[in-house]
Design a protein around this motif. Sequence first.
Motif, PDB file in Angstrom:
ATOM      1  N   ALA A 142       8.776   6.836  -8.053  1.00  0.00           N
ATOM      2  CA  ALA A 142       7.955   5.626  -8.000  1.00  0.00           C
ATOM      3  C   ALA A 142       8.538   4.723  -6.918  1.00  0.00           C
ATOM      4  O   ALA A 142       9.698   4.861  -6.533  1.00  0.00           O
ATOM      5  CB  ALA A 142       7.926   4.913  -9.351  1.00  0.00           C
ATOM      6  N   ALA A 143       7.730   3.812  -6.433  1.00  0.00           N
ATOM      7  CA  ALA A 143       8.176   2.909  -5.368  1.00  0.00           C
ATOM      8  C   ALA A 143       7.637   1.510  -5.612  1.00  0.00           C
ATOM      9  O   ALA A 143       6.549   1.344  -6.179  1.00  0.00           O
ATOM     10  CB  ALA A 143       7.713   3.429  -4.003  1.00  0.00           C
ATOM     11  N   VAL A 144       8.404   0.530  -5.166  1.00  0.00           N
ATOM     12  CA  VAL A 144       7.989  -0.857  -5.350  1.00  0.00           C
ATOM     13  C   VAL A 144       8.582  -1.698  -4.225  1.00  0.00           C
ATOM     14  O   VAL A 144       9.622  -1.359  -3.657  1.00  0.00           O
ATOM     15  CB  VAL A 144       8.446  -1.388  -6.738  1.00  0.00           C
ATOM     16  CG1 VAL A 144       9.956  -1.614  -6.770  1.00  0.00           C
ATOM     17  CG2 VAL A 144       7.689  -2.635  -7.138  1.00  0.00           C
ATOM     18  N   SER A 145       7.895  -2.771  -3.906  1.00  0.00           N
ATOM     19  CA  SER A 145       8.409  -3.692  -2.900  1.00  0.00           C
ATOM     20  C   SER A 145       9.153  -4.836  -3.587  1.00  0.00           C
ATOM     21  O   SER A 145       8.869  -5.185  -4.739  1.00  0.00           O
ATOM     22  CB  SER A 145       7.265  -4.260  -2.050  1.00  0.00           C
ATOM     23  OG  SER A 145       6.384  -5.031  -2.853  1.00  0.00           O
ATOM     24  N   THR A 191       0.829  -1.214   0.000  1.00  0.00           N
ATOM     25  CA  THR A 191       0.000   0.000   0.000  1.00  0.00           C
ATOM     26  C   THR A 191       0.862   1.263   0.000  1.00  0.00           C
ATOM     27  O   THR A 191       0.494   2.262  -0.605  1.00  0.00           O
ATOM     28  CB  THR A 191      -0.954   0.033   1.205  1.00  0.00           C
ATOM     29  OG1 THR A 191      -0.199   0.007   2.424  1.00  0.00           O
ATOM     30  CG2 THR A 191      -1.910  -1.158   1.177  1.00  0.00           C
ATOM     31  N   ARG A 192       2.010   1.233   0.674  1.00  0.00           N
ATOM     32  CA  ARG A 192       2.843   2.443   0.712  1.00  0.00           C
ATOM     33  C   ARG A 192       3.499   2.705  -0.641  1.00  0.00           C
ATOM     34  O   ARG A 192       3.631   3.849  -1.060  1.00  0.00           O
ATOM     35  CB  ARG A 192       3.874   2.356   1.836  1.00  0.00           C
ATOM     36  CG  ARG A 192       5.030   1.402   1.622  1.00  0.00           C
ATOM     37  CD  ARG A 192       5.906   1.294   2.848  1.00  0.00           C
ATOM     38  NE  ARG A 192       5.202   0.627   3.947  1.00  0.00           N
ATOM     39  CZ  ARG A 192       5.617   0.639   5.200  1.00  0.00           C
ATOM     40  NH1 ARG A 192       6.712   1.303   5.538  1.00  0.00           N
ATOM     41  NH2 ARG A 192       4.946   0.010   6.140  1.00  0.00           N
ATOM     42  N   THR A 193       3.911   1.638  -1.328  1.00  0.00           N
ATOM     43  CA  THR A 193       4.550   1.831  -2.628  1.00  0.00           C
ATOM     44  C   THR A 193       3.535   2.284  -3.671  1.00  0.00           C
ATOM     45  O   THR A 193       3.826   3.149  -4.505  1.00  0.00           O
ATOM     46  CB  THR A 193       5.264   0.553  -3.077  1.00  0.00           C
ATOM     47  OG1 THR A 193       4.346  -0.545  -3.094  1.00  0.00           O
ATOM     48  CG2 THR A 193       6.416   0.222  -2.145  1.00  0.00           C
ATOM     49  N   PHE A 246      11.592   0.010  -1.992  1.00  0.00           N
ATOM     50  CA  PHE A 246      12.537   0.904  -2.648  1.00  0.00           C
ATOM     51  C   PHE A 246      11.778   2.091  -3.242  1.00  0.00           C
ATOM     52  O   PHE A 246      10.787   1.897  -3.951  1.00  0.00           O
ATOM     53  CB  PHE A 246      13.281   0.186  -3.774  1.00  0.00           C
ATOM     54  CG  PHE A 246      14.213  -0.899  -3.310  1.00  0.00           C
ATOM     55  CD1 PHE A 246      15.573  -0.657  -3.176  1.00  0.00           C
ATOM     56  CD2 PHE A 246      13.738  -2.168  -3.006  1.00  0.00           C
ATOM     57  CE1 PHE A 246      16.442  -1.657  -2.752  1.00  0.00           C
ATOM     58  CE2 PHE A 246      14.598  -3.177  -2.584  1.00  0.00           C
ATOM     59  CZ  PHE A 246      15.955  -2.920  -2.455  1.00  0.00           C
ATOM     60  N   VAL A 247      12.259   3.300  -2.969  1.00  0.00           N
ATOM     61  CA  VAL A 247      11.736   4.517  -3.577  1.00  0.00           C
ATOM     62  C   VAL A 247      12.827   5.063  -4.484  1.00  0.00           C
ATOM     63  O   VAL A 247      13.949   5.301  -4.019  1.00  0.00           O
ATOM     64  CB  VAL A 247      11.350   5.572  -2.521  1.00  0.00           C
ATOM     65  CG1 VAL A 247      10.706   6.781  -3.186  1.00  0.00           C
ATOM     66  CG2 VAL A 247      10.409   4.969  -1.476  1.00  0.00           C
ATOM     67  N   MET A 248      12.510   5.256  -5.770  1.00  0.00           N
ATOM     68  CA  MET A 248      13.532   5.653  -6.733  1.00  0.00           C
ATOM     69  C   MET A 248      13.004   6.714  -7.681  1.00  0.00           C
ATOM     70  O   MET A 248      11.798   6.819  -7.919  1.00  0.00           O
ATOM     71  CB  MET A 248      14.025   4.428  -7.528  1.00  0.00           C
ATOM     72  CG  MET A 248      14.507   3.296  -6.635  1.00  0.00           C
ATOM     73  SD  MET A 248      15.179   1.881  -7.533  1.00  0.00           S
ATOM     74  CE  MET A 248      16.797   2.521  -7.956  1.00  0.00           C
ATOM     75  N   THR A 249      13.927   7.504  -8.213  1.00  0.00           N
ATOM     76  CA  THR A 249      13.559   8.545  -9.161  1.00  0.00           C
ATOM     77  C   THR A 249      13.489   7.983 -10.571  1.00  0.00           C
ATOM     78  O   THR A 249      13.892   6.848 -10.837  1.00  0.00           O
ATOM     79  CB  THR A 249      14.601   9.685  -9.145  1.00  0.00           C
ATOM     80  OG1 THR A 249      15.828   9.196  -9.714  1.00  0.00           O
ATOM     81  CG2 THR A 249      14.850  10.182  -7.730  1.00  0.00           C
ATOM     82  N   GLN A 303      13.909   0.595   2.542  1.00  0.00           N
ATOM     83  CA  GLN A 303      13.488   0.014   3.817  1.00  0.00           C
ATOM     84  C   GLN A 303      13.576  -1.505   3.667  1.00  0.00           C
ATOM     85  O   GLN A 303      12.842  -2.090   2.863  1.00  0.00           O
ATOM     86  CB  GLN A 303      12.053   0.405   4.160  1.00  0.00           C
ATOM     87  CG  GLN A 303      11.813   1.895   4.288  1.00  0.00           C
ATOM     88  CD  GLN A 303      10.354   2.225   4.553  1.00  0.00           C
ATOM     89  OE1 GLN A 303       9.450   1.513   4.103  1.00  0.00           O
ATOM     90  NE2 GLN A 303      10.111   3.297   5.277  1.00  0.00           N
ATOM     91  N   GLY A 304      14.483  -2.134   4.375  1.00  0.00           N
ATOM     92  CA  GLY A 304      14.652  -3.582   4.226  1.00  0.00           C
ATOM     93  C   GLY A 304      14.763  -4.273   5.568  1.00  0.00           C
ATOM     94  O   GLY A 304      15.458  -3.792   6.474  1.00  0.00           O
ATOM     95  N   THR A 305      14.075  -5.396   5.699  1.00  0.00           N
ATOM     96  CA  THR A 305      14.061  -6.138   6.962  1.00  0.00           C
ATOM     97  C   THR A 305      14.136  -7.627   6.688  1.00  0.00           C
ATOM     98  O   THR A 305      13.425  -8.147   5.819  1.00  0.00           O
ATOM     99  CB  THR A 305      12.780  -5.849   7.763  1.00  0.00           C
ATOM    100  OG1 THR A 305      12.652  -4.446   7.967  1.00  0.00           O
ATOM    101  CG2 THR A 305      12.810  -6.559   9.101  1.00  0.00           C
TER     102      THR A 305
END
Length: 237
Positions: A160-163, A125-127, A189-192, A201-203
């Motif tokens: 844009a962002a993707v998991s 949902t965040r991406t 990952f949030v990237m231009t 953000q990685g866990t």
Amino acid sequence: MRPSRRAPDELRAVSLERGVVKYAEGSCLVKFGDTHVLVTASLEERLPPWLKGQGRGWITAEYGMLPRATETRTRREASAGKQGGRTVEIQRLIGRSLRSVVDLVALGERQITLDCDVIQADGGTRTASITGAWVALADCLAWMKSRSMISAPVLRDHIAAVSCGIYRGTPVLDLDYAEDSEADTDANFVMTGKGLIVEVQGTAEKDPFSEQQLLELLALARKGTGRLVDLQKMAAT
């Protein structure tokens, strides 16, 4: 085999529908598979008190999930009297992601608020919110330009962002809930549009991951966000 039968580097079906809210200066209904988020961009001729007189604007975000966005009803945070920690974290992520590609001086002393309301949640949902928020913001800025409220370019690039994650030992792109809930590693990952990194953000949810696996996830994210940026460009034409 992934539960969705997608290839490891395959996104879910993605759509970006612009102009879905009559009164908002910008809006986008973004769908990453069964994750659906409504994003609106609202222009306000005011600033937070701590920014007044500095000759620049501000981009901020609010995020929330509707009660039946998931299989069971979730109580509205407003009725609980406060926002949860996850909500606060996500809306801060959305805001700083968008600000990374905005010329706040060119915006002028104004604030644009991006409201991201999750209609249906199936992971990511965040991406999805970040990707759709860029479209809503771009439309809001176009609305301002058509009224001679801004002249210099405000947006410097796409966002844009993707998991990504490691699911049953395999790096995969764009996790849905079935994968996210069982992944060994989960990362966002949030990237231009130029492929530069804004945030990672990685866990390790189960087993720790190696540097090589991180690089594999980064490669997947770069491919995925590149495709999302292409879809943003198509939505804007």
